[in-house]
Write an enzyme that holds these catalytic residues in place. Structure first.
Site, PDB file in Angstrom:
ATOM      1  N   CYS A   1       0.834  -1.200   0.000  1.00 30.65           N
ATOM      2  CA  CYS A   1       0.000   0.000   0.000  1.00 30.65           C
ATOM      3  C   CYS A   1       0.877   1.262   0.000  1.00 30.65           C
ATOM      4  CB  CYS A   1      -0.891  -0.037   1.244  1.00 30.65           C
ATOM      5  SG  CYS A   1      -1.718   1.507   1.623  1.00 30.65           S
TER       6      CYS A   1
ATOM      7  N   CYS B   1       0.242   3.705   2.817  1.00 28.11           N
ATOM      8  CA  CYS B   1       0.751   3.208   4.101  1.00 28.11           C
ATOM      9  C   CYS B   1       2.241   3.506   4.229  1.00 28.11           C
ATOM     10  CB  CYS B   1       0.513   1.704   4.228  1.00 28.11           C
ATOM     11  SG  CYS B   1      -1.237   1.232   4.163  1.00 28.11           S
TER      12      CYS B   1
END
Length: 121
Positions: free
Chosen positions: A41, A44
């Site tokens: 991600c 993230c």
């Protein structure tokens, strides 16, 4: 100093929360790490250093749980346990456990918002 705990999956999260009952708990839901040590991600990855730096403003007795939500295909399943049981809609999501306070997606990379969430109220 904030205690940091890293867990992978829903059951491990439940266990970590149970082990730290009575303490202020913050949970970061993030894409799990791949074999290269990086999350799948990108949001993230961008939020991680901001959150780690901001932990200094949290109560020294707080617990910070970094929870991997699985690989991308697991996360994208709309019926995964994180979505169904906790109402997590996106990663990253940073929340104060037991409360409605949470930051989602790009908000997790904004230092002022992260610090506001982590500070004692």
């Amino acid at each position: 100093m904030v205690k940091e705990v890293h867990v992978e999956g829903f059951e491990a999260l439940e266990k970590a929360v149970d082990e730290h009952k009575g303490r202020q708990i913050f949970v970061l839901f993030s894409g799990s790490l791949g074999s290269d040590g990086m999350s799948w991600c990108p949001d993230c990855v961008a939020a991680d250093p901001v959150i780690k730096e901001s932990l200094r403003v949290a109560s020294k007795d707080a617990v910070f749980i970094h929870c991997g939500v699985g690989d991308r295909p697991f996360w994208k399943d709309q019926k995964n346990i994180f979505r169904m049981k906790l109402g997590i809609k996106c990663v990253p999501t940073l929340m104060k456990w037991g409360e409605q306070k949470r930051l989602e997606d790009a908000e997790c990379a904004k230092k002022d918002l992260v610090e506001m969430l982590l500070e004692d109220d």
